[in-house]
Write a protein that holds these residues in place. Structure first.
Motif, PDB file in Angstrom:
ATOM      1  N   LEU A 351     -28.550  26.776  -0.032  1.00 24.73           N
ATOM      2  CA  LEU A 351     -29.121  27.751   0.575  1.00 24.73           C
ATOM      3  C   LEU A 351     -29.143  27.267   2.252  1.00 24.73           C
ATOM      4  N   TYR A 352     -29.462  26.031   2.445  1.00 22.60           N
ATOM      5  CA  TYR A 352     -29.449  25.685   3.766  1.00 22.60           C
ATOM      6  C   TYR A 352     -28.108  25.608   4.450  1.00 22.60           C
ATOM      7  N   ASP A 353     -28.371  25.908   5.883  1.00 21.54           N
ATOM      8  CA  ASP A 353     -27.030  25.893   6.495  1.00 21.54           C
ATOM      9  C   ASP A 353     -26.563  24.497   7.132  1.00 21.54           C
ATOM     10  N   ARG A 354     -26.792  23.690   6.187  1.00 25.89           N
ATOM     11  CA  ARG A 354     -26.188  22.232   6.719  1.00 25.89           C
ATOM     12  C   ARG A 354     -25.469  21.685   5.552  1.00 25.89           C
ATOM     13  N   PRO A 355     -24.294  20.825   5.857  1.00 25.56           N
ATOM     14  CA  PRO A 355     -23.573  20.286   4.682  1.00 25.56           C
ATOM     15  C   PRO A 355     -24.438  19.333   4.072  1.00 25.56           C
ATOM     16  N   MET A 356     -24.028  19.261   2.710  1.00 29.80           N
ATOM     17  CA  MET A 356     -24.875  18.599   1.639  1.00 29.80           C
ATOM     18  C   MET A 356     -24.754  17.026   1.945  1.00 29.80           C
ATOM     19  N   THR A 357     -23.605  16.840   2.583  1.00 27.06           N
ATOM     20  CA  THR A 357     -23.490  15.056   2.909  1.00 27.06           C
ATOM     21  C   THR A 357     -24.715  14.897   4.001  1.00 27.06           C
ATOM     22  N   ASP A 358     -25.252  15.890   4.796  1.00 29.68           N
ATOM     23  CA  ASP A 358     -26.112  15.490   5.908  1.00 29.68           C
ATOM     24  C   ASP A 358     -27.401  15.507   5.156  1.00 29.68           C
ATOM     25  N   LEU A 359     -27.731  15.970   3.838  1.00 28.80           N
ATOM     26  CA  LEU A 359     -28.902  16.119   3.192  1.00 28.80           C
ATOM     27  C   LEU A 359     -29.042  15.191   1.941  1.00 28.80           C
ATOM     28  N   ILE A 360     -28.141  14.128   1.874  1.00 26.83           N
ATOM     29  CA  ILE A 360     -27.904  13.124   1.073  1.00 26.83           C
ATOM     30  C   ILE A 360     -29.162  12.348   1.217  1.00 26.83           C
ATOM     31  N   GLY A 361     -29.798  11.961   2.525  1.00 26.61           N
ATOM     32  CA  GLY A 361     -30.571  11.209   2.910  1.00 26.61           C
ATOM     33  C   GLY A 361     -31.911  11.559   2.735  1.00 26.61           C
ATOM     34  N   THR A 362     -32.392  12.921   2.427  1.00 19.54           N
ATOM     35  CA  THR A 362     -33.596  13.094   2.265  1.00 19.54           C
ATOM     36  C   THR A 362     -34.417  12.622   1.066  1.00 19.54           C
ATOM     37  N   GLU A 363     -35.720  12.212   1.108  1.00 18.77           N
ATOM     38  CA  GLU A 363     -36.324  11.775   0.034  1.00 18.77           C
ATOM     39  C   GLU A 363     -36.158  12.134  -1.231  1.00 18.77           C
ATOM     40  N   GLU A 364     -35.829  13.233  -1.507  1.00 19.50           N
ATOM     41  CA  GLU A 364     -35.902  13.893  -2.874  1.00 19.50           C
ATOM     42  C   GLU A 364     -34.564  13.596  -3.483  1.00 19.50           C
ATOM     43  N   ILE A 365     -33.339  13.887  -2.585  1.00 21.11           N
ATOM     44  CA  ILE A 365     -31.985  13.401  -3.092  1.00 21.11           C
ATOM     45  C   ILE A 365     -31.801  11.910  -3.190  1.00 21.11           C
ATOM     46  N   ALA A 366     -32.202  11.134  -2.129  1.00 18.82           N
ATOM     47  CA  ALA A 366     -32.188   9.856  -2.142  1.00 18.82           C
ATOM     48  C   ALA A 366     -32.692   9.083  -3.445  1.00 18.82           C
ATOM     49  N   GLU A 367     -33.677   9.718  -3.881  1.00 19.06           N
ATOM     50  CA  GLU A 367     -34.397   9.234  -5.112  1.00 19.06           C
ATOM     51  C   GLU A 367     -33.654   9.628  -6.255  1.00 19.06           C
ATOM     52  N   GLU A 368     -33.163  10.434  -6.355  1.00 20.69           N
ATOM     53  CA  GLU A 368     -32.410  10.699  -7.696  1.00 20.69           C
ATOM     54  C   GLU A 368     -30.906   9.837  -7.506  1.00 20.69           C
ATOM     55  N   ILE A 369     -30.374   9.620  -6.535  1.00 21.17           N
ATOM     56  CA  ILE A 369     -29.066   8.971  -6.230  1.00 21.17           C
ATOM     57  C   ILE A 369     -29.430   7.320  -6.840  1.00 21.17           C
ATOM     58  N   VAL A 370     -30.601   6.798  -6.249  1.00 19.66           N
ATOM     59  CA  VAL A 370     -31.082   5.630  -6.666  1.00 19.66           C
ATOM     60  C   VAL A 370     -31.272   5.424  -8.007  1.00 19.66           C
TER      61      VAL A 370
END
Length: 400
Positions: A351-370
């Motif tokens: 829903l956000y108006d930013r590319p997903m690649t820009d949001l990968i570094g957020t705490e929530e997404i980065a935790e799941e990636i790690v």
């Protein structure tokens, strides 16, 4: 290298195979040392009972006098139209009529407002809900707290046990007992230890190792084959811990990504949240890691049973071909499992108006990636380690 005749292992159900004394001795000695270290870790890291008791139950769930009686649903009104100015009473929507079924207000008819998702969740007359009763002017004001789901959950649990016992029989029973033991270790040792500020990674490693010793041997029996799987599992846990520690610290994850983390910072400030995140990664990977290592160990022994003249190098090569297929499917299991738990978050990010690649570094997404990548690395490396150990411990090749 001499042959030991004190132990035989039935592989593939065909014939007894004598295991060389030296690799067997090295393997069992290493596991015995790990068991001693694990027991020492349990003693050293065992949580202070007074501190644990002081923390457990120290936060009031509700104000004094507030109770949570159950009620029987009589009528469920449809969800209100999405209009911020709508009056539920005027529209006869977004409410549940119920009769209180317990406590001082038993028999009282109540009408409570509920969110739209509750109205649309399929509640019918006769279902049970949990109310929150706040004392007011000698009587009480009621509100919706939750839906009573214990009945279906018990049915689902019983169905699970019946299916496991009906299909797996004794192995299924031992697996259920191992699962119960794992719950005791996690809730009786790991959770209180983490809550009282013990270091996360040592606590997770000690708890995971204790669980694996009991679960593997009770489910699969005492044998060199099971010991091989255990050794591979422990190696995978160690790798997961090292990679997880590096990943969490190098990405500067705080370990606080939701309201639960913020709540803990207020009431349990002794917790090291980066260590807690790494501990969660270690414990979360136990099931899949155990599955891969026991499969690899069994595959190597089956290969030896099918080909008594095959060299150990050939067995390792064949076992790795099986392992590569297993790795591919299991990685999907890990990644999709984490993706499923984060599905709501992924929808929100769309829903956000930013590319997903820009949001990968957020705490929530980065935790799941790690979590996903760390568990996958430990899993992948555990396959060749387990296969190598198994290839060393299977009986020598027989001459045609």
């Amino acid at each position: 290298m001499g042959h030991g005749h004190g132990h035989s292992h039935r592989a593939g159900g065909e014939g007894d195979f004598e295991v060389d004394r030296t690799p067997r001795l090295v393997l069992l000695t290493a596991l015995a040392l790990v068991a001693v270290v694990t027991l020492a870790g349990l003693v050293l890291l065992w949580p202070d009972s007074d501190a644990a008791d002081e923390l457990q139950g120290s936060v009031g769930f509700a104000a004094e006098g507030v109770t949570f009686p159950e009620a029987v649903v009589r009528e469920v009104e449809p969800a209100c139209a999405p209009d911020a100015d709508a009056d539920p009473a005027a529209q006869a929507c977004g409410r549940i009529r119920a009769i209180v079924d317990e406590g001082a207000s038993e028999g009282t008819q109540v009408l409570v407002n509920v969110p739209p998702q509750i109205s649309d969740s399929g509640l019918d007359p006769g279902d049970r809900i949990e109310l929150v009763r706040q004392p007011q002017d000698g009587e009480g004001q009621f509100g919706y707290f939750g839906t009573e789901r214990s009945g279906p959950l018990w049915i689902l649990s019983i169905l699970f046990v019946v299916v496991v016992l009906g299909i797996a029989r004794l192995r299924g029973l031992m697996a259920l007992l191992g699962l119960a033991f794992a719950g005791v270790v996690v809730l009786g040792f790991a959770v209180p230890a983490l809550l009282t500020g013990e270091p996360g990674i040592p606590v997770a490693l000690v708890a995971a190792t204790a669980i694996m010793f009991v679960v593997l041997y009770t489910t699969h029996g005492f044998s060199i084959r099971t010991s091989t799987a255990l050794a591979g599992t422990l190696a995978g846990l160690a790798i997961t811990a090292v990679v997880g520690w590096w990943a969490v610290h190098s990405t500067h994850l705080s370990g606080i990504a939701d309201e639960g983390g913020g709540f803990l910072t207020t009431f349990a400030s002794e917790i090291n949240f980066q260590g807690l995140l790494t501990a969660a990664v270690i414990i979360a990977g136990l099931g899949v890691l155990n599955d891969v290592t026991i499969t690899q160990s069994s595959a190597v022994w089956e290969l030896r049973a099918a080909s008594p003249s095959m060299s150990r190098t050939e067995i390792f090569t064949s076992g790795m071909r099986i392992g590569r297929d297993h790795i591919a499917s299991t990685i999907y299991t890990i990644v999709f499992a984490y993706a499923g738990t984060a599905l709501t978050l992924l929808l929100v990010l769309q829903l956000y108006d930013r590319p997903m690649t820009d949001l990968i570094g957020t705490e929530e997404i980065a935790e799941e990636i790690v979590r996903s990548l760390t568990s996958s690395i430990g899993l992948v490396l555990a396959v060749p380690i387990t296969t190598f150990i198994a290839a060393l411990t299977v009986p020598r090749a027989r001459r045609p």
